[in-house]
Design an enzyme around this catalytic site. Structure first.
Site, PDB file in Angstrom:
ATOM      1  CG  ASP A 139      -2.403  -4.372  -1.439  1.00 50.99           C
ATOM      2  OD1 ASP A 139      -3.594  -4.636  -1.671  1.00 50.99           O
ATOM      3  OD2 ASP A 139      -1.842  -4.699  -0.381  1.00 50.99           O
ATOM      4  CG  ASP A 162      -5.152  -1.405   2.902  1.00 46.27           C
ATOM      5  OD1 ASP A 162      -5.910  -0.688   2.221  1.00 46.27           O
ATOM      6  OD2 ASP A 162      -4.813  -2.555   2.564  1.00 46.27           O
ATOM      7  NE  ARG A 191     -11.135  -4.200  -1.254  1.00 45.39           N
ATOM      8  CZ  ARG A 191     -10.182  -5.105  -1.101  1.00 45.39           C
ATOM      9  NH1 ARG A 191      -8.962  -4.729  -0.753  1.00 45.39           N
ATOM     10  NH2 ARG A 191     -10.434  -6.394  -1.283  1.00 45.39           N
ATOM     11  CG  ASP A 225      -1.669  -1.250   1.437  1.00 44.66           C
ATOM     12  OD1 ASP A 225      -2.349  -1.654   0.485  1.00 44.66           O
ATOM     13  OD2 ASP A 225      -1.593  -1.846   2.538  1.00 44.66           O
TER      14      ASP A 225
END
Length: 437
Positions: free
Chosen positions: A256, A260, A315, A217
């Site tokens: 990715d 996060d 997301r 990330d």
């Protein structure tokens, strides 16, 4: 002098937002002094990051712990210097953590053609993973290569740190900031171009057709508390998914997430950021498993406000377990859009006073996606300038995945709430790196 709107507050400014005229206290223009943005702390009641002790980052740093860095080695050295003493790291220009070629990370003996030949679904099948493959196998050599890249592009951020871009063009290319197991971190005014995983892993069991899965990330908040992410821009930059090849009939996914927040992380505020041109954007809570639940339940308290989510697939965020407050954000959905809010295991999402701009063919019912039974609050949201009940339109369009209303809590840690109909103009003008004020 001109009037300018800054973080939802109307102020009088001399140059941008850095020299304030504090008319309320009687301070004159001549007396006003520019703020040191590197020492700015998260304000009171500004989201979950302000809870308890609040988030001050490295604002108390002494002169010996203020650094200006221009390259990856210098940035890592500044992070490591002084332990957890308060520090300020000023990033000047774009720091390229993606400089070395993938060949430089490749373990001796690794050959991608041999990897493709051995794990071809026509040979390997879809009923077992590659996890048990020995170290001298193509998968074992891929793991070794991935470990070399991992050690290079990840940077561990210590407690009591502020990382801030200098000017309008500061940021990172191909870096992965690891805010892991620490407290009190601020990251502001930086443009992040997503890391490109040189060695994605093939998982034959991920969906009926298998999938390539990647790491890294742009930033991950892992088990950390009191984090403020503000006025950053996250994008895939020069390497969007459209440029990636296909193997085994699946995209060779080298990205990715952009941000996060996982493993019991808590008290995070993400404000005035731009998240754009990406697939799996923000994950809050990374598993439904019992072991993950034991860590995440009661944590993952996160606030998103005044962020621009543009040209994403999904997301924004996907939520498990957490009490997430998302207000005054602007969502721009274009071709390829799947959903914005993912409603996952035991999530308690409050999504209010947001604005959605949808391309032709994108339905309002797809803004929400149900993964697990978890009621949410979704009030005063506007789609295309019209007040829209997001839960009702979702349930009407997806009657097999009925969502329930009522997250069970009421956010109190909010600054000024802007009218939802005005959010696109306010957010589009003020969000992202280079617009800090």
């Amino acid at each position: 002098m001109r009037t300018q709107k800054c973080h939802g507050r109307v102020i009088a400014s001399i140059v941008g937002c850095t020299a304030l005229v504090l008319g309320v206290t009687g301070t004159t223009a001549a007396q006003a002094q520019p703020r040191d943005l590197a020492r700015q702390v998260l304000g009171a009641n500004d989201g979950w990051g302000s809870y308890g002790t609040g988030t001050s980052g490295g604002s108390a740093a002494d002169a010996a712990h203020v650094y200006t860095v221009t390259d990856w080695a210098g940035f890592k050295a500044a992070l490591a210097d002084g332990g957890t003493a308060p520090k300020i790291i000023k990033v000047k220009g774009v720091i390229d953590a993606d400089g070395p070629s993938c060949d430089s990370f490749t373990a001796a003996g690794y050959d991608f053609a041999a990897y493709l030949a051995k794990y071809d679904p026509a040979v390997w099948g879809h009923d077992k993973t590659l996890d048990a493959e020995p170290d001298d196998s193509p998968e074992g050599l891929r793991r070794a290569s991935a470990a070399n890249q991992d050690a290079y592009i990840k940077a561990d951020v210590p407690a009591n740190t502020t990382i801030i871009g200098v000017g309008k063009d500061a940021g990172f290319k191909g870096a992965s900031l690891q805010i892991k197991g620490v407290d009190n971190v601020i990251v502001r005014n930086l443009a992040f171009e997503s890391p490109l995983d040189c060695f994605p892993q093939w998982d034959p069991t991920d969906t009926a057709d298998g999938n390539w899965n990647s790491e890294y990330d742009s930033a991950v908040v892992y088990g950390s508390t009191h984090v403020w992410m503000d006025h950053n821009t996250f994008t895939d930059g020069d390497h969007p998914d459209s440029t990636l090849p296909y193997y085994y009939g699946r995209i060779f996914e080298q990205h990715d997430g952009e941000l996060d927040i996982v493993k019991g992380a808590d008290y995070v505020t993400a404000s005035w950021n731009v998240f754009e041109d990406h697939d799996k954007t923000i994950l809050i809570g990374n598993s439904d498993s019992a072991s993950t639940a034991a860590v995440d339940r009661g944590h993952l308290k996160v606030t998103f406000h005044h962020n621009l989510f543009s040209n994403l697939v999904e997301r924004a965020p996907r939520v498990r377990f957490g009490q997430v407050d998302s207000y005054n954000n602007h969502f721009v959905a274009q071709d390829g859009f799947s959903y914005s809010y993912g409603i996952g295991m035991e999530s308690q999402l409050v999504a209010e006073h947001n604005a959605f701009t949808l391309a032709d063919g994108v339905s309002a019912g797809s803004i929400l996606k149900k993964w697990k039974e978890a009621p949410l609050t979704a009030d005063d949201n506007y789609v295309g300038g019209e007040l829209t009940d997001l839960i009702a339109v979702h349930n009407a369009e997806v009657p097999t995945e009925i969502l329930q209303s009522g997250a069970g809590w009421t956010p109190t840690l909010r600054t000024k709430i802007d009218p939802a109909k005005k959010v696109p103009g306010i957010v589009d003008r003020g969000a992202g790196a280079g617009r800090i004020c």
